[in-house]
Design a protein around this motif. Structure first.
Motif, PDB file in Angstrom:
ATOM      1  N   GLU A  92       0.822  -1.208   0.000  1.00  0.00           N
ATOM      2  CA  GLU A  92       0.000   0.000   0.000  1.00  0.00           C
ATOM      3  C   GLU A  92       0.857   1.259   0.000  1.00  0.00           C
ATOM      4  OE1 GLU A  92      -3.613   1.918  -0.310  1.00  0.00           O
ATOM      5  OE2 GLU A  92      -3.231  -0.228  -0.352  1.00  0.00           O
ATOM      6  N   GLU A  93       2.010   1.200   0.620  1.00  0.00           N
ATOM      7  CA  GLU A  93       2.881   2.372   0.715  1.00  0.00           C
ATOM      8  C   GLU A  93       3.851   2.478  -0.452  1.00  0.00           C
ATOM      9  OE1 GLU A  93       2.194   4.661   2.900  1.00  0.00           O
ATOM     10  OE2 GLU A  93       0.573   3.307   3.512  1.00  0.00           O
ATOM     11  N   GLU A  94       3.861   1.497  -1.335  1.00  0.00           N
ATOM     12  CA  GLU A  94       4.723   1.522  -2.504  1.00  0.00           C
ATOM     13  C   GLU A  94       3.878   1.697  -3.763  1.00  0.00           C
ATOM     14  OE1 GLU A  94       6.886  -2.112  -2.492  1.00  0.00           O
ATOM     15  OE2 GLU A  94       8.018  -1.631  -0.689  1.00  0.00           O
ATOM     16  N   PRO A  95       4.470   2.166  -4.866  1.00  0.00           N
ATOM     17  CA  PRO A  95       3.712   2.236  -6.126  1.00  0.00           C
ATOM     18  C   PRO A  95       3.225   0.848  -6.541  1.00  0.00           C
ATOM     19  CG  PRO A  95       5.738   3.515  -6.277  1.00  0.00           C
ATOM     20  CD  PRO A  95       5.824   2.726  -5.000  1.00  0.00           C
ATOM     21  N   HIS A  96       1.954   0.757  -6.916  1.00  0.00           N
ATOM     22  CA  HIS A  96       1.391  -0.511  -7.370  1.00  0.00           C
ATOM     23  C   HIS A  96       0.249  -0.241  -8.341  1.00  0.00           C
ATOM     24  CE1 HIS A  96      -0.884   0.657  -3.764  1.00  0.00           C
ATOM     25  NE2 HIS A  96      -1.916   0.028  -4.287  1.00  0.00           N
ATOM     26  N   ASP A  97      -0.372  -1.304  -8.858  1.00  0.00           N
ATOM     27  CA  ASP A  97      -1.403  -1.195  -9.904  1.00  0.00           C
ATOM     28  C   ASP A  97      -0.883  -0.318 -11.051  1.00  0.00           C
ATOM     29  OD1 ASP A  97      -2.938  -2.725  -8.262  1.00  0.00           O
ATOM     30  OD2 ASP A  97      -4.511  -1.249  -7.931  1.00  0.00           O
ATOM     31  N   ILE A  98       0.206  -0.761 -11.655  1.00  0.00           N
ATOM     32  CA  ILE A  98       0.952   0.036 -12.618  1.00  0.00           C
ATOM     33  C   ILE A  98       0.408  -0.157 -14.035  1.00  0.00           C
ATOM     34  CG2 ILE A  98       3.236   0.619 -13.491  1.00  0.00           C
ATOM     35  CD1 ILE A  98       3.135   0.836 -10.481  1.00  0.00           C
ATOM     36  N   LYS A  99       0.221   0.951 -14.729  1.00  0.00           N
ATOM     37  CA  LYS A  99      -0.111   0.927 -16.162  1.00  0.00           C
ATOM     38  C   LYS A  99       0.849   1.859 -16.893  1.00  0.00           C
ATOM     39  CE  LYS A  99      -5.112   0.123 -15.635  1.00  0.00           C
ATOM     40  NZ  LYS A  99      -5.139   0.069 -14.165  1.00  0.00           N
ATOM     41  N   ILE A 100       1.488   1.353 -17.939  1.00  0.00           N
ATOM     42  CA  ILE A 100       2.407   2.131 -18.771  1.00  0.00           C
ATOM     43  C   ILE A 100       1.777   2.357 -20.145  1.00  0.00           C
ATOM     44  CG2 ILE A 100       4.551   2.008 -20.109  1.00  0.00           C
ATOM     45  CD1 ILE A 100       5.852   0.565 -17.833  1.00  0.00           C
ATOM     46  N   TYR A 101       1.849   3.596 -20.624  1.00  0.00           N
ATOM     47  CA  TYR A 101       1.558   3.924 -22.026  1.00  0.00           C
ATOM     48  C   TYR A 101       2.848   4.481 -22.613  1.00  0.00           C
ATOM     49  CZ  TYR A 101      -3.420   3.590 -20.829  1.00  0.00           C
ATOM     50  OH  TYR A 101      -4.651   3.151 -20.417  1.00  0.00           O
ATOM     51  N   PHE A 102       3.255   3.993 -23.786  1.00  0.00           N
ATOM     52  CA  PHE A 102       4.514   4.462 -24.366  1.00  0.00           C
ATOM     53  C   PHE A 102       4.353   4.720 -25.861  1.00  0.00           C
ATOM     54  CE2 PHE A 102       4.570   0.001 -25.356  1.00  0.00           C
ATOM     55  CZ  PHE A 102       5.276  -0.111 -26.554  1.00  0.00           C
ATOM     56  N   ASP A 103       5.204   5.612 -26.374  1.00  0.00           N
ATOM     57  CA  ASP A 103       5.225   5.864 -27.816  1.00  0.00           C
ATOM     58  C   ASP A 103       6.557   6.494 -28.198  1.00  0.00           C
ATOM     59  OD1 ASP A 103       4.083   5.676 -30.330  1.00  0.00           O
ATOM     60  OD2 ASP A 103       3.280   7.701 -30.289  1.00  0.00           O
ATOM     61  N   GLY A 104       7.015   6.184 -29.392  1.00  0.00           N
ATOM     62  CA  GLY A 104       8.246   6.763 -29.900  1.00  0.00           C
ATOM     63  C   GLY A 104       8.015   7.458 -31.225  1.00  0.00           C
ATOM     64  N   GLY A 105       8.605   8.631 -31.397  1.00  0.00           N
ATOM     65  CA  GLY A 105       8.555   9.355 -32.657  1.00  0.00           C
ATOM     66  C   GLY A 105       9.952   9.452 -33.245  1.00  0.00           C
ATOM     67  N   PHE A 106      10.053   9.449 -34.582  1.00  0.00           N
ATOM     68  CA  PHE A 106      11.357   9.411 -35.240  1.00  0.00           C
ATOM     69  C   PHE A 106      11.444  10.474 -36.320  1.00  0.00           C
ATOM     70  CE2 PHE A 106      14.004   7.472 -38.704  1.00  0.00           C
ATOM     71  CZ  PHE A 106      15.231   7.577 -38.054  1.00  0.00           C
ATOM     72  N   ASN A 107      12.551  11.206 -36.314  1.00  0.00           N
ATOM     73  CA  ASN A 107      12.838  12.197 -37.354  1.00  0.00           C
ATOM     74  C   ASN A 107      13.987  11.657 -38.202  1.00  0.00           C
ATOM     75  OD1 ASN A 107      13.788  14.377 -38.891  1.00  0.00           O
ATOM     76  ND2 ASN A 107      13.161  15.873 -37.342  1.00  0.00           N
ATOM     77  N   LYS A 108      13.679  11.183 -39.421  1.00  0.00           N
ATOM     78  CA  LYS A 108      14.709  10.544 -40.241  1.00  0.00           C
ATOM     79  C   LYS A 108      15.751  11.536 -40.747  1.00  0.00           C
ATOM     80  CE  LYS A 108      11.982  10.758 -44.538  1.00  0.00           C
ATOM     81  NZ  LYS A 108      11.389   9.945 -45.630  1.00  0.00           N
ATOM     82  N   ASP A 109      15.402  12.825 -40.786  1.00  0.00           N
ATOM     83  CA  ASP A 109      16.362  13.833 -41.250  1.00  0.00           C
ATOM     84  C   ASP A 109      17.471  14.083 -40.230  1.00  0.00           C
ATOM     85  OD1 ASP A 109      14.965  14.249 -43.651  1.00  0.00           O
ATOM     86  OD2 ASP A 109      13.603  15.683 -42.683  1.00  0.00           O
ATOM     87  N   THR A 110      17.153  13.945 -38.950  1.00  0.00           N
ATOM     88  CA  THR A 110      18.142  14.206 -37.899  1.00  0.00           C
ATOM     89  C   THR A 110      18.576  12.932 -37.164  1.00  0.00           C
ATOM     90  OG1 THR A 110      16.429  14.570 -36.226  1.00  0.00           O
ATOM     91  CG2 THR A 110      17.140  16.497 -37.511  1.00  0.00           C
ATOM     92  N   SER A 111      17.905  11.795 -37.457  1.00  0.00           N
ATOM     93  CA  SER A 111      18.151  10.525 -36.752  1.00  0.00           C
ATOM     94  C   SER A 111      17.910  10.665 -35.258  1.00  0.00           C
ATOM     95  CB  SER A 111      19.580  10.011 -37.006  1.00  0.00           C
ATOM     96  OG  SER A 111      19.760   9.713 -38.367  1.00  0.00           O
TER      97      SER A 111
END
Length: 218
Positions: free
Chosen positions: A68-87
């Motif tokens: 109860e005192e620690e982080p729990h019930d964890i949900k992650i949302y992630f995304d990556g974006g890419f710029n091919k001109d600058t890598s």
């Protein structure tokens, strides 16, 4: 964390029948277990968590107080974006979690260089999110991982092969980090429109706006 209750239920003639409950959150599992124990009809009560560990009622009381005192019930949302001109890649991550009796949302992004493809950026975004979990002190818990990259999620689940050496290196890093933290991943592929917040964070990183904030939410 969710739990299934397993027990022997006494019926007429001092015979016993094995019962297994639905998945319950810790609070409901404890309440149900305590009432079953008081009834005198249930014996051999045990609580099986999502990582297949078994706990007695006494052990679950102690564990729940600690969790109860620690982080729990964890949900992650992630995304990556890419710029091919600058890598360059923009990495976006949102982490929803509970701590004490409160709910929190962490939003963060990062800009990194020397990326080759959008798929590599997606892998890097998930690795970034796992490092955020480590900073929060998350360990030995199931974690829901949500993203719109079928490639990343299917390759992590082992359903799709991975032939690119650079992506295999990211796979190894991610799996190593999960093992280090004792995380049991629960993957969910999302339509892109349901991952807009993480996508926006990735875009902001590419634009030079770096964010790292945590707020309490209702």
């Amino acid at each position: 964390m969710k739990y299934q209750i397993e027990m022997q239920y006494k019926i007429t003639g001092n015979r016993k029948v094995l019962f297994t409950s639905d998945w319950l959150d810790a609070e409901m599992a404890l309440l149900t277990g305590e009432q079953l124990e008081k009834s005198g009809k249930a014996t051999d009560l045990s609580f099986i968590d999502e990582m297949n560990s078994s706990w007695s009622l006494k052990e679950l009381r102690k564990l729940s107080a600690e969790i109860e005192e620690e982080p729990h019930d964890i949900k992650i949302y992630f995304d990556g974006g890419f710029n091919k001109d600058t890598s360059e890649a923009g990495l976006g991550a949102i982490i929803y979690y509970k701590q004490g009796k409160k709910n929190f949302r962490l939003r963060a992004n990062e800009l990194i260089e020397q990326m080759d493809t959008n798929n590599e950026a997606e892998y890097a975004a998930l690795y970034f999110a796992l490092n955020l979990l480590q900073d929060l002190g998350v360990h030995h818990l199931p974690v829901e991982i949500k993203g719109d990259s079928q490639v990343v999620l299917k390759q992590l689940e082992g359903e799709w092969p991975c032939f690119e050496d650079n992506l295999n290196r990211w796979l190894d890093r991610i799996e190593g980090k999960m093992k280090q933290l004792g995380i049991e991943p629960l993957y969910e592929a999302l339509p892109r429109k349901e991952n807009k917040e993480a996508d926006r964070l990735a875009t902001q990183a590419l634009e030079g706006t770096i964010i790292n904030s945590t707020i309490e939410i209702n």
